[in-house]
Design a protein around this motif. Structure first.
Motif, mmCIF file in Angstrom:
data_model
loop_
_atom_site.group_PDB
_atom_site.id
_atom_site.type_symbol
_atom_site.label_atom_id
_atom_site.label_comp_id
_atom_site.label_asym_id
_atom_site.label_seq_id
_atom_site.Cartn_x
_atom_site.Cartn_y
_atom_site.Cartn_z
ATOM 1 N N ARG A 65 -57.673 -46.994 -2.021
ATOM 2 C CA ARG A 65 -59.083 -47.264 -1.706
ATOM 3 C C ARG A 65 -59.318 -48.764 -1.577
ATOM 4 N N LEU A 66 -58.581 -49.530 -2.355
ATOM 5 C CA LEU A 66 -58.704 -50.987 -2.365
ATOM 6 C C LEU A 66 -58.031 -51.623 -1.150
ATOM 7 N N THR A 67 -56.893 -51.082 -0.746
ATOM 8 C CA THR A 67 -56.061 -51.742 0.259
ATOM 9 C C THR A 67 -55.996 -51.000 1.594
ATOM 10 N N GLY A 68 -56.399 -49.730 1.624
ATOM 11 C CA GLY A 68 -56.296 -48.923 2.831
ATOM 12 C C GLY A 68 -55.212 -47.867 2.692
ATOM 13 N N LEU A 69 -55.461 -46.689 3.263
ATOM 14 C CA LEU A 69 -54.503 -45.590 3.181
ATOM 15 C C LEU A 69 -53.308 -45.827 4.109
ATOM 16 N N PRO A 70 -52.151 -45.239 3.788
ATOM 17 C CA PRO A 70 -51.016 -45.313 4.716
ATOM 18 C C PRO A 70 -51.359 -44.608 6.025
ATOM 19 N N PRO A 71 -50.938 -45.158 7.160
ATOM 20 C CA PRO A 71 -51.204 -44.492 8.439
ATOM 21 C C PRO A 71 -50.410 -43.195 8.577
ATOM 22 N N LEU A 72 -50.820 -42.361 9.526
ATOM 23 C CA LEU A 72 -50.065 -41.169 9.892
ATOM 24 C C LEU A 72 -48.945 -41.597 10.822
ATOM 25 N N ILE A 73 -47.708 -41.409 10.387
ATOM 26 C CA ILE A 73 -46.592 -41.872 11.217
ATOM 27 C C ILE A 73 -46.252 -40.819 12.272
ATOM 28 N N PRO A 74 -45.647 -41.223 13.396
ATOM 29 C CA PRO A 74 -45.286 -40.252 14.436
ATOM 30 C C PRO A 74 -44.277 -39.232 13.928
ATOM 31 N N ARG A 75 -44.341 -38.053 14.498
ATOM 32 C CA ARG A 75 -43.495 -36.950 14.063
ATOM 33 C C ARG A 75 -42.011 -37.258 14.247
ATOM 34 N N PHE A 76 -41.665 -37.956 15.332
ATOM 35 C CA PHE A 76 -40.249 -38.203 15.613
ATOM 36 C C PHE A 76 -39.575 -39.036 14.536
ATOM 37 N N ALA A 77 -40.352 -39.837 13.786
ATOM 38 C CA ALA A 77 -39.772 -40.687 12.742
ATOM 39 C C ALA A 77 -39.163 -39.864 11.614
ATOM 40 N N LEU A 78 -39.517 -38.587 11.527
ATOM 41 C CA LEU A 78 -39.066 -37.747 10.423
ATOM 42 C C LEU A 78 -37.762 -37.014 10.719
ATOM 43 N N GLY A 79 -37.219 -37.195 11.919
ATOM 44 C CA GLY A 79 -35.940 -36.577 12.253
ATOM 45 C C GLY A 79 -34.766 -37.452 11.868
ATOM 46 N N ASN A 80 -33.619 -37.209 12.465
ATOM 47 C CA ASN A 80 -32.405 -37.992 12.196
ATOM 48 C C ASN A 80 -32.329 -39.184 13.142
ATOM 49 N N TRP A 81 -32.042 -40.359 12.579
ATOM 50 C CA TRP A 81 -31.891 -41.582 13.363
ATOM 51 C C TRP A 81 -30.410 -41.945 13.459
ATOM 52 N N TRP A 82 -30.000 -42.420 14.638
ATOM 53 C CA TRP A 82 -28.696 -43.058 14.744
ATOM 54 C C TRP A 82 -28.907 -44.564 14.845
ATOM 55 N N SER A 83 -28.160 -45.303 14.032
ATOM 56 C CA SER A 83 -28.262 -46.762 14.041
ATOM 57 C C SER A 83 -26.924 -47.335 13.613
ATOM 58 N N ARG A 84 -26.541 -48.457 14.244
ATOM 59 C CA ARG A 84 -25.325 -49.150 13.816
ATOM 60 C C ARG A 84 -25.334 -50.573 14.354
ATOM 61 N N TYR A 85 -24.918 -51.523 13.506
ATOM 62 C CA TYR A 85 -24.750 -52.908 13.938
ATOM 63 C C TYR A 85 -23.392 -53.004 14.622
ATOM 64 N N LYS A 86 -23.386 -52.786 15.941
ATOM 65 C CA LYS A 86 -22.133 -52.728 16.692
ATOM 66 C C LYS A 86 -22.436 -53.075 18.146
ATOM 67 N N ALA A 87 -21.530 -53.806 18.767
ATOM 68 C CA ALA A 87 -21.712 -54.218 20.161
ATOM 69 C C ALA A 87 -21.254 -53.098 21.097
ATOM 70 N N TYR A 88 -22.078 -52.033 21.165
ATOM 71 C CA TYR A 88 -21.785 -50.942 22.083
ATOM 72 C C TYR A 88 -21.922 -51.416 23.535
ATOM 73 N N THR A 89 -21.166 -50.797 24.407
ATOM 74 C CA THR A 89 -21.479 -50.899 25.826
ATOM 75 C C THR A 89 -22.441 -49.764 26.173
ATOM 76 N N GLN A 90 -23.065 -49.895 27.313
ATOM 77 C CA GLN A 90 -23.978 -48.857 27.778
ATOM 78 C C GLN A 90 -23.280 -47.503 27.828
ATOM 79 N N GLU A 91 -22.069 -47.486 28.374
ATOM 80 C CA GLU A 91 -21.317 -46.231 28.496
ATOM 81 C C GLU A 91 -20.944 -45.679 27.130
ATOM 82 N N GLU A 92 -20.519 -46.566 26.209
ATOM 83 C CA GLU A 92 -20.134 -46.114 24.873
ATOM 84 C C GLU A 92 -21.314 -45.472 24.154
ATOM 85 N N TYR A 93 -22.463 -46.093 24.250
ATOM 86 C CA TYR A 93 -23.620 -45.575 23.516
ATOM 87 C C TYR A 93 -24.047 -44.216 24.070
#
Length: 819
Positions: free
Chosen positions: A201-229
Motif C-alpha cells: 500500500r505504501l510502495t505500490g502493488l507488483p504489476p501483472l507480468i505477461p503469461r509467457f514469463a512463466l514458461g521455460n526460458w533458454w539463456s546462455r552467455y555464449k557467442a552463438y551464430t545465427q544458425e547455431e541458435y
C-alpha cells in the motif's frame, strides 16, 4: 531526471541544460498519492508522526522543520484510511496509541524508545528478530549472501528506512532530501502478511507480468551464430521440450571491438561513475547496440524465425559505455544530441541527462523492438554512482525501461537487478552469476522465499548455476526441479563448453527426468498465472516462507528451504546430494496440522510433524493439502502458453475452492475488464465427494470456445457410482483408473456451462503397507542381499531392540510417522 532548471553550467555535450518541451518523459510518470491527511499527523520539536494504519507509523526527524510530502524512489503512497489513535506528550516524550500498538518516542533523544504490541510484547531493539529481505545480486557467490532488512520480524516490529532515497516528483524529476531521517515502523506482530500488504500500500502493488514469463526460458552467455541458435531451438522442439522465452546474451552485438574498429573504439569513461569507467576499460566490448553481423548475418530473419517458433525474445544490455562511433544508430543519435558525427565523439552514458535518455530509447531500443525484441535484460554491474549524488543508475534504468516498455497497450516487463525497496514495481529480478555448487543451490530456496519480506516476488535465478564449480548431473537436475517450482525458470550458464544446461548433455536418466520437469513447468502455467494475478491484486507472493501461514509454529522457522507455492502447495526442494548406497536424497520437512498428499509419490501424511524424507532423482516433496485444486494445461510439449483448450484438474479430498484467472496474457486490456474467472470447488461429506465447475464470469471471449476437462481425483481409488451433470443435464461417463486413482474426462465444455460431478461411496487412497514401504527402502540399498535379508528379519521381529545405522534410522523415521 534531474530538474534542469536547478542545475548550473552546461550539459555534458555543451547543451544549455533547460527543461525540454518534449512530451517523451510523460511515459515515465507514475501513480502516487504521497500526502498523509493532516488529522493523521502530529508534530513536536522537529519531529512529525504520521499514523498510516494502526500498526504502521511514519516518523520524520527534521533539522529545519521541513518534512517530505512528495513521493520518493521507494514510497509513493501515504494517504491511507484514517485510523483511530491518541497522542500523549510530556516534556521529553510522545506516545501514540492505536488498537495495534503503543509507540513511545523520545523527543530528547530523537529516537523510538519502545513499541508495545497488542499482545503485550514490548520491543526496544528494532533490528533483533528481523526475518531479512533480499540483496542486489548473487554475482560470484558460492552459497550464503548477506541480506538486507525486511518489513517482518519475529520480535513483532520491523523498520523501513527511507532516509537516503531521492524525492521523485510527478513529472519524473529528482530532488535531494533535506537530510531528514525518515523511518516507517511496522508493528504488525505475527501478522506478517499484513505487514507486507501494507508495504505494498505504501510502495505500490507488483504489476501483472505477461503469461509467457512463466514458461521455460533458454539463456546462455555464449557467442552463438545465427544458425547455431536456431538449430538449438529446433532441437528443443524435436525433443518436445517446451520453451516460451529465447534469451540472447551480450554476443548478439559487437564484442571484440578493438580488433574490429581499432583502439579508438574504447570508451573514454562513464560520467560520474569511476567504477563504470574502469569496467569499460577492462571490458570495452560489453556495451553495444548493433548486431554482430559476423554471427548474425540477417538479424531480422533470425528474430522472425524465433517468432515463428512461438518464442518471445530478450536481448542483454550493458549500457554503461554509452554510444560510440561504430554503432549503427550513432549518426542519428549524434544529430539529436547536437554532436558532429564526423568527430567520432563518444555519446556518454548519463542517466541524469534528459536528452540522452530520450535518445537512448528512441535510437537504440525502439527500432530493435519494432524488429521483434519483446523486452530487455538490463545487466547493470557498474556500481551506484551517477552524475547526481544519490541516484543509482540501476534504479533509474529499471524505472525508465519498465515504463517505456508499456507502449501500445503492451504489458511492461524487464529483467534486471534489485535496486532497493520498491524494486518489485519493475519485474523481473535477475539474481546474478552464482557458482555451480551444491552450496549455491542450498541457499536459493531460502533466498527466494525470504525476498517476499521486502515484497520482491519475482526472482529469476541462473538455474543450474552460472560459472565455476563442478560437473554434477544430480546437482543439475535438482536445480532444474527448483526452477520448475520457482517464480521464473530460466536455464542459464556461462560460455564454458561443458556447462550447457541442455537436458541431452546429461546422462540419459537425467535427460529424461529434466525433460519431464520442463514439460511439467509448461503444464503449471494456468496455476502460476492465477497466482500471478493474486500477487498483483492481493500482494501475495507465489513463494512465501512457511512462517507467513504459521507464524507461531516453531517448525515453520526451522525449515528455511521449505515454502508455500501459491495457495495450494508446499514445496521442499532437494538441495543435498543423494546417499550413494541408496540413491536417495534427504529433505528436512515440517508439515502443519492437516492431511497432505505428496504430489509425486501419492503418499499421504498427517501434519503436525517434522520429517527427514528421502527421495529418488525423479521426485521432490511437493504437498497438496486436503481440499486442494490444481489446474494444469494438458498440452506439455509445444512452445507458447496460450489459454488451454484442455485442462487437467488435480483434485484432493476435502473442502476447497480455486478461482482460475485468465486474460490475453500480454496486453493491459484486463484493466478494462477483458479477463475471465472460472470457479472450481470441491466438497466432501461422508463417503461422497462433489466437484463443480461454475459458469465463467467476466469476458469469455479471452477463452477457447470450448474446453475439455480431465478431472483427476488423486486420493480416491474407486467409487460405486459417478454422476456428471452439465447445466443440470446428466451425461454418460466412464471413469478411468490411473496410478491407483480415478479420473474422468468431459469434452466440449463452453465457458457458459456449469458442471457438477459427484462420486458416491468412495474408497479413499491409503498408503502402501508398512511392510512394503520398508522393503522398498531396503531394496534400494546397494550391497549384499543376504545381509539385508538377515537385517530385515530381525527388524520385523523386534525393531525396538535392533541397532540401526544412522542413515537407515533416518530413512525409517518417515515410516514411523506414517503408520
Amino acid at each position: 531526471m534531474i530538474n534542469k532548471l536547478e542545475r548550473k553550467g552546461t550539459g555534458p555535450h555543451g547543451v544549455v541544460p533547460t527543461r525540454m518541451m518534449s512530451r517523451f518523459f510523460d511515459r515515465f510518470s507514475f501513480p502516487c498519492d504521497p500526502k498523509t491527511a493532516e488529522d493523521c499527523t502530529f508534530s513536536a520539536d522537529g519531529v512529525r508522526f504520521s499514523v498510516l494504519t494502526p500498526a504502521l507509523l511514519r516518523v520524520e526527524v527534521s533539522r529545519d522543520g521541513t518534512f517530505c510530502d512528495e513521493p520518493t524512489q521507494s514510497v509513493w503512497f501515504r494517504s491511507f484510511d484514517k485510523p483511530k489513535f491518541t497522542v500523549t506528550q510530556d516534556k521529553d516524550a510522545v506516545t501514540i496509541k492505536t488498537d495495534a500498538a503503543a509507540f513511545c518516542f523520545s523527543l530528547a533523544q530523537k529516537r523510538m524508545k519502545k513499541i508495545v504490541l497488542a499482545d503485550g510484547r514490548a520491543v526496544t531493539d528494532f533490528k533483533k528478530g528481523n526475518l531479512k529481505g533480499t540483496c542486489r545480486t548473487l554475482d560470484q557467490t558460492n552459497g550464503f549472501a548477506r541480506l538486507g532488512q525486511g518489513v517482518v520480524s519475529r520480535s513483532g516490529v520491523a523498520v523501513l528506512d527511507d532516509s537516503d532515497t531521492l524525492i521523485l516528483t510527478k513529472d519524473v524529476t529528482f530532488k535531494q532530501r533535506n537530510g531528514e531521517t525518515d523511518l516507517y515502523f511496522f508493528a504488525y506482530g505475527f501478522d506478517y502478511r499484513g505487514a507486507v500488504r501494507d508495504f505494498f500500500r505504501l510502495t505500490g502493488l507488483p504489476p501483472l507480468i505477461p503469461r509467457f514469463a512463466l514458461g521455460n526460458w533458454w539463456s546462455r552467455y555464449k557467442a552463438y551464430t545465427q544458425e547455431e541458435y536456431l538449430t538449438l531451438m529446433e532441437k528443443f522442439a524435436q525433443k518436445q521440450i517446451p520453451l516460451t522465452v529465447a534469451t540472447v546474451d551480450m554476443d548478439w552485438h559487437w564484442v571484440k571491438i578493438v580488433e574490429r574498429f581499432g583502439k579508438e573504439s574504447v570508451s573514454k569513461g562513464t560520467k560520474g561513475n569511476w567504477m563504470a569507467s574502469l569496467y569499460d576499460r577492462i571490458m570495452p566490448g560489453w556495451t553495444g547496440y548493433s548486431w554482430n553481423t559476423d554471427l548474425f548475418p540477417d538479424p531480422q530473419a533470425f528474430l522472425d524465425e524465433l517468432k515463428k517458433k512461438n518464442l518471445k525474445i530478450t536481448l542483454n544490455l550493458h549500457p554503461s559505455a554509452g554510444v560510440r562511433f561504430f554503432e549503427d544508430s550513432y549518426k542519428p543519435f549524434c544529430e539529436f544530441m547536437g554532436i558532429d558525427p564526423e568527430s567520432k565523439e563518444q555519446i556518454f552514458f548519463d542517466i541524469t541527462d534528459e536528452k540522452f535518455v530520450e535518445g537512448y530509447f528512441r535510437f537504440l531500443h525502439h527500432p530493435m523492438e519494432e524488429s521483434g525484441v519483446d523486452f530487455w535484460w538490463i545487466d547493470w554491474q557498474q556500481g551506484k554512482r551517477s552524475a547526481m549524488p544519490g541516484l543509482d543508475p540501476l534504479w533509474a534504468l529499471n524505472h525508465y525501461h519498465f515504463y517505456d516498455s508499456a507502449k501500445n497497450g503492451k504489458r511492461p516487463l524487464i529483467l534486471s537487478r534489485f535496486a532497493g525497496a520498491g524494486s518489485h514495481r519493475y519485474p523481473l529480478g535477475f539474481s546474478g552469476d552464482t557458482k555451480q555448487t551444491w552450496r549455491s543451490l542450498e541457499f536459493q530456496p531460502y533466498f527466494t522465499a525470504t525476498a517476499s519480506n521486502i515484497g520482491y516476488t519475482w526472482w529469476s535465478h541462473d538455474i543450474g548455476g552460472h560459472c565455476g564449480g563442478y560437473r554434477d548431473d544430480e546437482l543439475y537436475l535438482r536445480w532444474l526441479q527448483l526452477g520448475v517450482f520457482s517464480p521464473i525458470n530460466r536455464l542459464h550458464s556461462t560460455a564454458n563448453e561443458f556447462m550447457g544446461k541442455e537436458p541431452w548433455k546429461y546422462r540419459s536418466a537425467v535427460e529424461r527426468s529434466a525433460a519431464d520437469f520442463l514439460r511439467l513447468r509448461r503444464r503449471l502455467i494456468p496455476y502460476l498465472y492465477t497466482m500471478n494475478h493474486r500477487t498483483h491484486t492481493e500482494g501475495r507472493a507465489l513463494i512465501e516462507p512457511m512462517y507467513y501461514e504459521y507464524p507461531q509454529k516453531e517448525g515453520a522457522y526451522r525449515v528455511k528451504n521449505e515454502y508455500l507455492f501459491g495457495s495450494e502447495l508446499i514445496v521442499c526442494p532437494v538441495t543435498r546430494p543423494s546417499d550413494k548406497k541408496s540413491g536417495l536424497a534427504p529433505v528436512n520437512v515440517w508439515l502443519p496440522e492437516g492431511r497432505f498428499t505428496d504430489v509425486f509419490t501419492g503418499r499421504i501424511y498427517e501434519g503436525g510433524n517434522e520429517f527427514t524424507l528421502f527421495r529418488d532423482l525423479n521426485e521432490l516433496p511437493v504437498f497438496a493439502r486436503e481440499g486442494s485444486i490444481i489446474p494444469l494445461d494438458c498440452e506439455d510439449k509445444s512452445n507458447g502458453c496460450e489459454n488451454p483448450k484442455a485442462l487437467e484438474i488435480l483434485i484432493f479430498r476435502g473442502n476447497g475452492r480455486f478461482d482460475l484467472y485468465e486474460d490475453d496474457g500480454e496486453t493491459t486490456a484486463y484493466e478494462n475488464g477483458a479477463f475471465a474467472v472460472t470457479e472450481f470447488a470441491v466438497s466432501e461429506t461422508d463417503k461422497e465427494l462433489a466437484f463443480t465447475i461454475s459458469s465463467t464470469n467476466g469476458d469469455r471471449s479471452v477463452l477457447p470456445q470450448t474446453r475439455a476437462y480431465k478431472l483427476s481425483f488423486r486420493d480416491v481409488t474407486s467409487c460405486k457410482r459417478l454422476e456428471i451433470k452439465v447445466n443440470g443435464e446428466e451425461k454418460p461417463c466412464e471413469p478411468q483408473r490411473e496410478n491407483g486413482a480415478i479420473s474422468v474426462t468431459i469434452d466440449a465444455v463452453s465457458p457458459a456451462d456449469s458442471v457438477s460431478v459427484k462420486l458416491f461411496a468412495i474408497t479413499e487412497k491409503k498408503n502402501d503397507s508398512e511392510k512394503e514401504h520398508r522393503i522398498e527402502l531396503l531394496s534400494r540399498l546397494q550391497g549384499r542381499n543376504g545381509k539385508k535379508n538377515i537385517f530385515y528379519s530381525k527388524l520385523v521381529k523386534d525393531e525396538t531392540k535392533q541397532p540401526i545405522a544412522g542413515k537407515l534410522r533416518k530413512m525409517f523415521r518417515e515410516i514411523n510417522k506414517l503408520y
